[in-house]
Design a protein around this motif. Structure first.
Motif, PDB file in Angstrom:
ATOM      1  N   UNK A   1       1.108  -1.318  -0.009  1.00  0.00           N
ATOM      2  CA  UNK A   1      -0.003   0.049  -0.042  1.00  0.00           C
ATOM      3  C   UNK A   1       1.061   1.399   0.038  1.00  0.00           C
ATOM      4  N   UNK A   2       1.954   1.193  -0.808  1.00  0.00           N
ATOM      5  CA  UNK A   2       2.636   2.265  -0.815  1.00  0.00           C
ATOM      6  C   UNK A   2       2.381   3.164  -1.939  1.00  0.00           C
ATOM      7  N   UNK A   3       3.286   4.120  -2.196  1.00  0.00           N
ATOM      8  CA  UNK A   3       3.276   5.258  -3.298  1.00  0.00           C
ATOM      9  C   UNK A   3       2.786   4.585  -4.495  1.00  0.00           C
ATOM     10  N   UNK A   4       1.564   5.182  -5.097  1.00  0.00           N
ATOM     11  CA  UNK A   4       1.348   4.639  -6.346  1.00  0.00           C
ATOM     12  C   UNK A   4       0.773   3.462  -6.635  1.00  0.00           C
ATOM     13  N   UNK A   5       0.693   2.791  -5.277  1.00  0.00           N
ATOM     14  CA  UNK A   5      -0.061   1.570  -5.247  1.00  0.00           C
ATOM     15  C   UNK A   5      -1.799   1.893  -5.655  1.00  0.00           C
ATOM     16  N   UNK A   6      -2.510   0.809  -6.121  1.00  0.00           N
ATOM     17  CA  UNK A   6      -3.880   1.233  -6.439  1.00  0.00           C
ATOM     18  C   UNK A   6      -4.831   0.460  -5.660  1.00  0.00           C
ATOM     19  N   UNK A   7      -6.196   0.992  -5.502  1.00  0.00           N
ATOM     20  CA  UNK A   7      -6.989   0.495  -4.583  1.00  0.00           C
ATOM     21  C   UNK A   7      -8.594   0.797  -5.165  1.00  0.00           C
ATOM     22  N   UNK A   8      -9.299  -0.163  -5.274  1.00  0.00           N
ATOM     23  CA  UNK A   8     -10.864   0.010  -5.658  1.00  0.00           C
ATOM     24  C   UNK A   8     -11.546   0.906  -4.868  1.00  0.00           C
ATOM     25  N   UNK A   9     -12.615   1.628  -5.302  1.00  0.00           N
ATOM     26  CA  UNK A   9     -13.504   2.569  -4.632  1.00  0.00           C
ATOM     27  C   UNK A   9     -14.880   1.425  -4.654  1.00  0.00           C
ATOM     28  N   UNK A  10     -15.165   1.132  -3.416  1.00  0.00           N
ATOM     29  CA  UNK A  10     -16.275   0.293  -3.291  1.00  0.00           C
ATOM     30  C   UNK A  10     -17.468   1.034  -2.702  1.00  0.00           C
ATOM     31  N   UNK A  11     -18.444   1.285  -3.400  1.00  0.00           N
ATOM     32  CA  UNK A  11     -19.775   1.848  -2.797  1.00  0.00           C
ATOM     33  C   UNK A  11     -20.715   1.051  -2.280  1.00  0.00           C
TER      34      UNK A  11
END
Length: 217
Positions: free
Chosen positions: A22-32
């Motif tokens: 989870x470092x710089x420029x790692x990506x994650x999903x936005x889950x609503x």
């Protein structure tokens, strides 16, 4: 600097999409949450140790039966909840998903005479009847439905001997304001022997307590 593994946001969360630190420029999903849509599907971990900003906003419903059908071509005849495009008013309406390609929002239905349609102007403006039976949707809602784009109107009729007919007109609108003047373009008629839409074109809507068509003979 690492970003949070699963960060809560209003009406949703930011969820890791792949293993990592989870470092710089790692990506994650936005889950609503159900009924909400994300401002963006993916966010990156910033150098500050926080995920890029993302929001979940309430999902806008379809604004009429045509839009319901466009989004779900397999949709069947029945009742659907819509959200009017300008006022945001939520309505439950009957949709005809079969006639002439479907997508018709039903705003007037008379079946067996069980409902009295001799009503005052306020009732016609706001609507009356039962969604499961005879009804009038309401002039202010019909006006808003028609003004969002190019709109057709269709009148279907049946006689006691089971003979049926219909009339379809293009460019249907009820002019802005509370006179609700009928405006239509060209019409196609099939087995219609009574006065149709063209007879009332350019006429305001009248009721027994607000007679605006006194010049019509």
């Amino acid at each position: 600097m690492s970003c949070a593994f699963d960060q809560k946001i209003e009406n949703g969360k930011i969820q890791i999409s792949s293993p990592g630190d989870n470092k710089f420029l790692d990506e994650a999903l936005v889950k609503c949450d159900q009924g909400y849509v994300p401002s963006q599907e993916m966010v990156k971990c910033e150098g500050s140790g926080k995920w890029q900003p993302a929001t979940c906003t309430k999902e806008k419903l379809q604004s009429d039966c045509k839009e319901v059908l466009d989004k779900a071509p397999e949709a069947k005849n029945g009742q659907y909840e819509i959200e009017l495009w300008k006022s945001g008013k939520m309505l439950t309406v009957n949709c005809d998903m079969e006639t002439e390609g479907g997508g018709w929002t039903i705003f007037h239905r008379r079946i067996d005479g069980s409902l009295d349609f001799y009503r005052n102007f306020t009732e016609y403006e706001n609507g009356f009847g039962n969604i499961n039976g005879e009804l009038w949707l309401g002039l202010k809602y019909i006006q808003e439905l028609a003004e969002q784009g190019s709109t057709e109107i269709r009148l279907d009729m049946a006689k006691n001997d089971s003979t049926t007919g219909h009339e379809t007109c293009s460019d249907f609108k009820l002019t802005e304001g509370t006179n609700y003047t009928l405006n239509i373009g060209s019409c196609i008629r099939f087995r219609v022997s009574v006065n149709g839409f063209a007879y009332n074109n350019q006429m305001p809507f009248s009721t027994y307590d607000r007679d605006l068509d006194t010049g019509l003979s």
